[in-house]
Motif scaffolding. Structure first.
Motif, PDB file in Angstrom:
ATOM      1  N   CYS A  70       0.847  -1.198   0.000  1.00 40.75           N
ATOM      2  CA  CYS A  70       0.000   0.000   0.000  1.00 40.75           C
ATOM      3  C   CYS A  70       0.876   1.239   0.000  1.00 40.75           C
ATOM      4  CB  CYS A  70      -0.889   0.018   1.240  1.00 40.75           C
ATOM      5  SG  CYS A  70      -2.205  -1.202   1.180  1.00 40.75           S
ATOM      6  N   GLU A  71       0.461   2.224  -0.759  1.00 36.36           N
ATOM      7  CA  GLU A  71       1.213   3.472  -0.856  1.00 36.36           C
ATOM      8  C   GLU A  71       1.369   4.166   0.498  1.00 36.36           C
ATOM      9  OE1 GLU A  71      -1.119   5.531  -3.741  1.00 36.36           O
ATOM     10  OE2 GLU A  71      -0.337   4.342  -5.406  1.00 36.36           O
ATOM     11  N   ASN A  72       0.374   4.053   1.361  1.00 44.18           N
ATOM     12  CA  ASN A  72       0.410   4.744   2.649  1.00 44.18           C
ATOM     13  C   ASN A  72       1.112   3.952   3.748  1.00 44.18           C
ATOM     14  OD1 ASN A  72      -0.956   6.858   1.459  1.00 44.18           O
ATOM     15  ND2 ASN A  72      -2.953   6.098   2.079  1.00 44.18           N
ATOM     16  N   ASP A  73       1.618   2.777   3.426  1.00 45.55           N
ATOM     17  CA  ASP A  73       2.432   1.989   4.354  1.00 45.55           C
ATOM     18  C   ASP A  73       3.880   2.260   3.960  1.00 45.55           C
ATOM     19  OD1 ASP A  73       3.811   0.097   5.841  1.00 45.55           O
ATOM     20  OD2 ASP A  73       3.080  -1.597   4.664  1.00 45.55           O
ATOM     21  N   GLN A  74       4.501   3.234   4.585  1.00 52.63           N
ATOM     22  CA  GLN A  74       5.810   3.710   4.150  1.00 52.63           C
ATOM     23  C   GLN A  74       6.860   2.603   4.116  1.00 52.63           C
ATOM     24  OE1 GLN A  74       7.322   7.056   6.330  1.00 52.63           O
ATOM     25  NE2 GLN A  74       8.925   7.440   4.858  1.00 52.63           N
ATOM     26  N   ASP A  75       6.965   1.806   5.184  1.00 55.20           N
ATOM     27  CA  ASP A  75       7.976   0.747   5.209  1.00 55.20           C
ATOM     28  C   ASP A  75       7.699  -0.303   4.138  1.00 55.20           C
ATOM     29  OD1 ASP A  75      10.241  -0.734   6.141  1.00 55.20           O
ATOM     30  OD2 ASP A  75       8.921  -1.947   7.402  1.00 55.20           O
ATOM     31  N   GLY A  76       6.450  -0.743   4.046  1.00 56.84           N
ATOM     32  CA  GLY A  76       6.099  -1.749   3.047  1.00 56.84           C
ATOM     33  C   GLY A  76       6.306  -1.251   1.622  1.00 56.84           C
ATOM     34  N   ALA A  77       5.903  -0.011   1.349  1.00 60.36           N
ATOM     35  CA  ALA A  77       6.049   0.557   0.010  1.00 60.36           C
ATOM     36  C   ALA A  77       7.523   0.745  -0.352  1.00 60.36           C
ATOM     37  CB  ALA A  77       5.305   1.883  -0.086  1.00 60.36           C
ATOM     38  N   ASN A  78       8.303   1.301   0.575  1.00 60.02           N
ATOM     39  CA  ASN A  78       9.730   1.514   0.308  1.00 60.02           C
ATOM     40  C   ASN A  78      10.451   0.195   0.072  1.00 60.02           C
ATOM     41  OD1 ASN A  78       9.453   4.276   0.559  1.00 60.02           O
ATOM     42  ND2 ASN A  78      10.175   4.341   2.668  1.00 60.02           N
ATOM     43  N   THR A  79      10.185  -0.785   0.933  1.00 56.52           N
ATOM     44  CA  THR A  79      10.831  -2.088   0.789  1.00 56.52           C
ATOM     45  C   THR A  79      10.444  -2.731  -0.538  1.00 56.52           C
ATOM     46  OG1 THR A  79      10.871  -2.391   3.184  1.00 56.52           O
ATOM     47  CG2 THR A  79      11.128  -4.369   1.836  1.00 56.52           C
ATOM     48  N   ALA A  80       9.181  -2.661  -0.904  1.00 53.46           N
ATOM     49  CA  ALA A  80       8.720  -3.251  -2.169  1.00 53.46           C
ATOM     50  C   ALA A  80       9.423  -2.615  -3.364  1.00 53.46           C
ATOM     51  CB  ALA A  80       7.207  -3.102  -2.298  1.00 53.46           C
ATOM     52  N   HIS A  81       9.574  -1.298  -3.356  1.00 52.34           N
ATOM     53  CA  HIS A  81      10.253  -0.621  -4.466  1.00 52.34           C
ATOM     54  C   HIS A  81      11.725  -1.015  -4.540  1.00 52.34           C
ATOM     55  CE1 HIS A  81       7.124   1.892  -6.172  1.00 52.34           C
ATOM     56  NE2 HIS A  81       6.725   2.189  -4.947  1.00 52.34           N
ATOM     57  N   VAL A  82      12.401  -1.104  -3.393  1.00 49.12           N
ATOM     58  CA  VAL A  82      13.812  -1.500  -3.384  1.00 49.12           C
ATOM     59  C   VAL A  82      13.961  -2.937  -3.882  1.00 49.12           C
ATOM     60  CG1 VAL A  82      15.831  -1.927  -1.917  1.00 49.12           C
ATOM     61  CG2 VAL A  82      14.473   0.140  -1.575  1.00 49.12           C
ATOM     62  N   LEU A  83      13.081  -3.838  -3.409  1.00 45.32           N
ATOM     63  CA  LEU A  83      13.131  -5.230  -3.865  1.00 45.32           C
ATOM     64  C   LEU A  83      12.918  -5.323  -5.375  1.00 45.32           C
ATOM     65  CD1 LEU A  83      11.093  -6.949  -1.020  1.00 45.32           C
ATOM     66  CD2 LEU A  83      13.520  -7.307  -1.500  1.00 45.32           C
ATOM     67  N   CYS A  91       9.966 -10.554 -11.239  1.00 41.74           N
ATOM     68  CA  CYS A  91       9.417  -9.898 -10.052  1.00 41.74           C
ATOM     69  C   CYS A  91       8.525  -8.747 -10.498  1.00 41.74           C
ATOM     70  CB  CYS A  91      10.557  -9.367  -9.182  1.00 41.74           C
ATOM     71  SG  CYS A  91      10.008  -8.458  -7.717  1.00 41.74           S
ATOM     72  N   GLU A  92       7.307  -8.741  -9.989  1.00 37.93           N
ATOM     73  CA  GLU A  92       6.380  -7.654 -10.296  1.00 37.93           C
ATOM     74  C   GLU A  92       5.945  -6.981  -9.010  1.00 37.93           C
ATOM     75  OE1 GLU A  92       3.182  -8.343 -13.018  1.00 37.93           O
ATOM     76  OE2 GLU A  92       4.371  -9.771 -14.172  1.00 37.93           O
ATOM     77  N   LEU A  93       5.580  -5.721  -9.125  1.00 35.43           N
ATOM     78  CA  LEU A  93       5.126  -4.925  -7.989  1.00 35.43           C
ATOM     79  C   LEU A  93       3.738  -4.386  -8.282  1.00 35.43           C
ATOM     80  CD1 LEU A  93       5.472  -3.293  -5.344  1.00 35.43           C
ATOM     81  CD2 LEU A  93       6.731  -1.598  -6.679  1.00 35.43           C
ATOM     82  N   GLN A  94       2.819  -4.584  -7.337  1.00 34.14           N
ATOM     83  CA  GLN A  94       1.481  -4.000  -7.414  1.00 34.14           C
ATOM     84  C   GLN A  94       1.303  -3.107  -6.197  1.00 34.14           C
ATOM     85  OE1 GLN A  94      -1.506  -7.088  -7.730  1.00 34.14           O
ATOM     86  NE2 GLN A  94      -0.705  -7.837  -9.675  1.00 34.14           N
ATOM     87  N   MET A  95       1.056  -1.817  -6.436  1.00 38.06           N
ATOM     88  CA  MET A  95       0.843  -0.845  -5.365  1.00 38.06           C
ATOM     89  C   MET A  95      -0.633  -0.446  -5.347  1.00 38.06           C
ATOM     90  SD  MET A  95       3.768  -0.306  -3.891  1.00 38.06           S
ATOM     91  CE  MET A  95       3.396   1.150  -2.957  1.00 38.06           C
ATOM     92  N   TYR A  96      -1.159  -0.249  -4.139  1.00 45.37           N
ATOM     93  CA  TYR A  96      -2.564   0.112  -3.967  1.00 45.37           C
ATOM     94  C   TYR A  96      -2.697   1.335  -3.077  1.00 45.37           C
ATOM     95  CZ  TYR A  96      -3.388  -4.315  -6.190  1.00 45.37           C
ATOM     96  OH  TYR A  96      -3.385  -5.340  -7.098  1.00 45.37           O
ATOM     97  N   SER A  97      -3.778   2.070  -3.268  1.00 39.67           N
ATOM     98  CA  SER A  97      -4.057   3.281  -2.487  1.00 39.67           C
ATOM     99  C   SER A  97      -4.782   2.911  -1.202  1.00 39.67           C
ATOM    100  CB  SER A  97      -4.906   4.255  -3.298  1.00 39.67           C
ATOM    101  OG  SER A  97      -4.225   4.669  -4.439  1.00 39.67           O
ATOM    102  N   CYS A  98      -4.024   2.486  -0.224  1.00 38.86           N
ATOM    103  CA  CYS A  98      -4.569   2.162   1.086  1.00 38.86           C
ATOM    104  C   CYS A  98      -3.422   2.251   2.089  1.00 38.86           C
ATOM    105  CB  CYS A  98      -5.228   0.786   1.105  1.00 38.86           C
ATOM    106  SG  CYS A  98      -4.183  -0.585   0.576  1.00 38.86           S
ATOM    107  N   GLY A  99      -3.709   2.040   3.340  1.00 40.83           N
ATOM    108  CA  GLY A  99      -2.681   2.182   4.350  1.00 40.83           C
ATOM    109  C   GLY A  99      -2.609   1.021   5.312  1.00 40.83           C
ATOM    110  N   VAL A 100      -2.984  -0.155   4.859  1.00 34.92           N
ATOM    111  CA  VAL A 100      -2.974  -1.324   5.738  1.00 34.92           C
ATOM    112  C   VAL A 100      -1.771  -2.199   5.409  1.00 34.92           C
ATOM    113  CG1 VAL A 100      -5.476  -1.298   6.060  1.00 34.92           C
ATOM    114  CG2 VAL A 100      -4.494  -2.621   4.195  1.00 34.92           C
ATOM    115  N   ARG A 101      -1.552  -3.221   6.229  1.00 36.36           N
ATOM    116  CA  ARG A 101      -0.424  -4.129   6.031  1.00 36.36           C
ATOM    117  C   ARG A 101      -0.913  -5.566   5.883  1.00 36.36           C
ATOM    118  NH1 ARG A 101       4.541  -2.610   6.523  1.00 36.36           N
ATOM    119  NH2 ARG A 101       5.279  -4.665   7.131  1.00 36.36           N
ATOM    120  N   GLY A 102      -0.089  -6.367   5.247  1.00 37.94           N
ATOM    121  CA  GLY A 102      -0.351  -7.797   5.140  1.00 37.94           C
ATOM    122  C   GLY A 102      -1.615  -8.133   4.374  1.00 37.94           C
TER     123      GLY A 102
END
Length: 124
Positions: A70-83, A91-102
């Motif tokens: 999720c875009e609003n999950d800073q750690d998850g979003a940053n880690t996903a982009h680096v990975l 490897c593909e990345l799907q980002m969503y407009s929300c702020g939840v985890r897992g």
């Protein structure tokens, strides 16, 4: 989650550091030939990985990997982009407009399940 890790969240049944969800799948793919055809990781944070994101992907030779964050999950979003940027394989990345985890992403962004299944279809 193994019985051993439920009893002791510090290690898994093989005595290795315990990680939840996608971090466990990535760690297993680093250690041995995975039994899965694909790995889907929801909201991985730096702490979920067996090593730094760059080193993790440098050594990752596992099956196709889908990163969901999720875009609003800073750690998850940053880690996903680096990975994703460090990935050498499929490897593909799907980002969503929300702020939840897992797995909560599945409820917060209703199209996630459909898009994950669409990603899986040519693989399995």
């Amino acid at each position: 989650m193994s019985v051993a890790s439920r009893q002791n969240r510090e290690t898994n049944c093989r005595g290795r550091p315990h990680r939840d969800g996608g971090g466990s799948a990535i760690a297993a793919a680093l250690d041995e030939a995975p039994a899965a055809d694909a790995v889907i990781a929801f909201s991985l944070g730096h702490a979920d990985l067996p090593q730094s994101p760059e080193d993790t992907m440098r050594h990752y030779t596992g099956p196709p990997l889908l990163l969901v964050a999720c875009e609003n999950d800073q750690d998850g979003a940053n880690t996903a982009h680096v990975l994703k940027d460090a990935a050498g394989g499929y490897c593909e990345l799907q980002m969503y407009s929300c702020g939840v985890r897992g797995a909560d992403i599945l409820a917060a962004a209703p199209n996630v399940a459909v898009q994950v299944l669409a990603w899986l279809k040519p693989i399995i």
